[in-house]
Design a protein around this motif. Structure first.
Motif, PDB file in Angstrom:
ATOM      1  N   THR A 177      32.540  33.529  39.525  1.00 18.40           N
ATOM      2  CA  THR A 177      33.561  33.223  38.534  1.00 18.40           C
ATOM      3  C   THR A 177      32.890  32.611  37.310  1.00 18.40           C
ATOM      4  OG1 THR A 177      35.704  32.127  38.206  1.00 18.40           O
ATOM      5  CG2 THR A 177      34.046  30.914  39.439  1.00 18.40           C
ATOM      6  N   GLU A 193      30.963  29.629  45.961  1.00 18.15           N
ATOM      7  CA  GLU A 193      31.409  29.959  44.608  1.00 18.15           C
ATOM      8  C   GLU A 193      30.204  29.873  43.678  1.00 18.15           C
ATOM      9  OE1 GLU A 193      34.826  28.230  41.660  1.00 18.15           O
ATOM     10  OE2 GLU A 193      33.073  26.943  42.010  1.00 18.15           O
ATOM     11  N   ALA A 195      29.254  29.963  39.794  1.00 14.63           N
ATOM     12  CA  ALA A 195      29.872  29.856  38.469  1.00 14.63           C
ATOM     13  C   ALA A 195      28.878  30.213  37.367  1.00 14.63           C
ATOM     14  CB  ALA A 195      30.402  28.449  38.256  1.00 14.63           C
ATOM     15  N   THR A 222      33.270  40.559  44.554  1.00 15.36           N
ATOM     16  CA  THR A 222      34.420  40.130  43.752  1.00 15.36           C
ATOM     17  C   THR A 222      34.010  39.148  42.663  1.00 15.36           C
ATOM     18  OG1 THR A 222      35.874  40.389  45.677  1.00 15.36           O
ATOM     19  CG2 THR A 222      36.722  39.079  43.848  1.00 15.36           C
ATOM     20  N   VAL A 223      34.475  39.420  41.449  1.00 14.82           N
ATOM     21  CA  VAL A 223      34.302  38.501  40.327  1.00 14.82           C
ATOM     22  C   VAL A 223      35.708  38.076  39.890  1.00 14.82           C
ATOM     23  CG1 VAL A 223      33.502  38.221  37.957  1.00 14.82           C
ATOM     24  CG2 VAL A 223      32.133  39.565  39.576  1.00 14.82           C
ATOM     25  N   ILE A 224      35.962  36.770  39.911  1.00 11.10           N
ATOM     26  CA  ILE A 224      37.288  36.248  39.554  1.00 11.10           C
ATOM     27  C   ILE A 224      37.247  35.715  38.121  1.00 11.10           C
ATOM     28  CG2 ILE A 224      39.071  34.550  40.102  1.00 11.10           C
ATOM     29  CD1 ILE A 224      38.100  34.707  43.029  1.00 11.10           C
ATOM     30  N   ILE A 225      38.140  36.242  37.283  1.00  9.62           N
ATOM     31  CA  ILE A 225      38.240  35.749  35.912  1.00  9.62           C
ATOM     32  C   ILE A 225      39.576  35.031  35.725  1.00  9.62           C
ATOM     33  CG2 ILE A 225      36.693  37.498  34.943  1.00  9.62           C
ATOM     34  CD1 ILE A 225      39.161  39.039  33.998  1.00  9.62           C
ATOM     35  N   SER A 226      39.596  34.086  34.795  1.00  7.85           N
ATOM     36  CA  SER A 226      40.809  33.312  34.523  1.00  7.85           C
ATOM     37  C   SER A 226      41.145  33.407  33.044  1.00  7.85           C
ATOM     38  CB  SER A 226      40.593  31.844  34.913  1.00  7.85           C
ATOM     39  OG  SER A 226      40.201  31.748  36.269  1.00  7.85           O
ATOM     40  N   THR A 231      36.070  35.717  29.333  1.00  7.81           N
ATOM     41  CA  THR A 231      35.914  36.705  30.416  1.00  7.81           C
ATOM     42  C   THR A 231      34.724  37.642  30.196  1.00  7.81           C
ATOM     43  OG1 THR A 231      37.430  38.240  29.315  1.00  7.81           O
ATOM     44  CG2 THR A 231      38.402  36.672  30.869  1.00  7.81           C
ATOM     45  N   ALA A 234      31.587  37.288  32.675  1.00 14.05           N
ATOM     46  CA  ALA A 234      31.933  37.674  34.048  1.00 14.05           C
ATOM     47  C   ALA A 234      32.055  39.193  34.172  1.00 14.05           C
ATOM     48  CB  ALA A 234      33.242  36.999  34.464  1.00 14.05           C
ATOM     49  N   THR A 247      41.890  38.949  38.208  1.00 20.80           N
ATOM     50  CA  THR A 247      42.349  37.866  37.333  1.00 20.80           C
ATOM     51  C   THR A 247      43.253  36.906  38.101  1.00 20.80           C
ATOM     52  OG1 THR A 247      42.269  39.329  35.396  1.00 20.80           O
ATOM     53  CG2 THR A 247      43.555  37.315  35.182  1.00 20.80           C
ATOM     54  N   LEU A 262      43.861  34.168  45.967  1.00 20.82           N
ATOM     55  CA  LEU A 262      42.412  34.058  46.219  1.00 20.82           C
ATOM     56  C   LEU A 262      42.052  34.655  47.579  1.00 20.82           C
ATOM     57  CD1 LEU A 262      41.917  30.444  44.829  1.00 20.82           C
ATOM     58  CD2 LEU A 262      40.736  32.484  43.970  1.00 20.82           C
TER      59      LEU A 262
END
Length: 267
Positions: A177, A193, A195, A222-226, A231, A234, A247, A262
């Protein structure tokens, strides 16, 4: 006054009476820093509480500055739940000046944690926060103890089910992430995780290359973006390692929904 005007007046009176009965007259006024805290307080307090959120949706608790109207609204609050994000550290003294009678309850101090403030995305730590809310509401409104206790038990039951689901379904050993928002979630489920953000700064090209190498080694899928954070980096890493991009906002009002998202992303 003719019959038509009397009828209109009568209808308005009916609506006013309905609103008086539906809206709680003596609800506790509570302020919180971020939206997920509102989700927890409302889950337990229901219609017995009014919740004022200081950092609105789409804003970062690291940079947001409250306007005059928000600060003024604090005068009506009896309780303020902080959570240890930068906003709290910057404005807590100002909040005390505006409302010297307000009770400050710090989730962060009540929960043993490291310097990462994202304690609302861990099922285990969220249970402790819910207990803190329960105790606070009962202390300030003892006549509704049974109501709060029932809601608390429902909330904790849902959290326990999510915890079981996580341990049963999460198969990935690590994810990537940008900002370390999911730190305690990862600790709960014994996964890693990684970062991209380092000491609050965007990654350099050298660090990015290092992360890509590590991501390949860890076989990250998996790459989690917020939406609250950049972004671009990532997505670059995801493209290089062939990972899925998901997302998920850490600041959604319902933390149970975020935790479930998640778990689903890491199946």
């Amino acid at each position: 006054m003719n019959a038509k005007k009397l009828k209109v007046k009568s209808e308005k009176l009916k609506i006013l009476l309905i609103m008086l009965f539906v809206t709680p007259l003596f609800a506790l006024n509570i302020s919180v820093t971020i939206l997920p805290q509102k989700g927890v307080v409302k889950a337990i307090g229901g219609d017995k509480v009014n919740v004022n959120v200081m950092v609105p949706p789409g804003n970062s608790p690291a940079t947001y500055a409250p306007d005059f109207k928000q600060l003024k609204a604090l005068k009506n609050s009896q309780i303020y739940f902080t959570i240890g994000v930068p906003f709290d550290k910057k404005y807590i003294e100002k909040i005390k000046e505006i409302n010297p009678q307000i009770k400050i309850i710090d989730f962060g101090k009540l929960i043993k944690r490291d310097s990462n403030p994202h304690i609302w995305l861990s099922p285990a730590l969220l249970m402790l926060q819910a207990k803190t809310v329960l105790d606070t509401l009962i202390q300030n409104d003892p006549k509704n103890k049974a109501f709060y206790l029932k809601n608390y038990q429902t909330f904790v039951s849902k959290l326990s089910n999510l915890e079981k689901k996580g341990f049963l379904t999460i198969k990935q050993k690590a994810f990537l992430t940008f900002h370390p928002s999911f730190h305690y979630f990862a600790k709960d489920f014994l996964i890693k995780e990684i970062a991209l953000q380092k000491e609050g700064k965007s990654p350099s090209f050298a660090y990015l290359a290092k992360i890509i190498k590590l991501a390949k080694k860890e076989n990250i899928k998996t790459v989690i973006i917020s939406p609250e954070f950049p972004t671009k980096y990532a997505k670059i890493v995801a493209g290089k390692i062939g990972a899925d991009v998901v997302t998920i906002s850490p600041l959604n009002e319902n933390p149970l929904k975020t935790i479930n998202s998640l778990i689903e992303a890491l199946k």
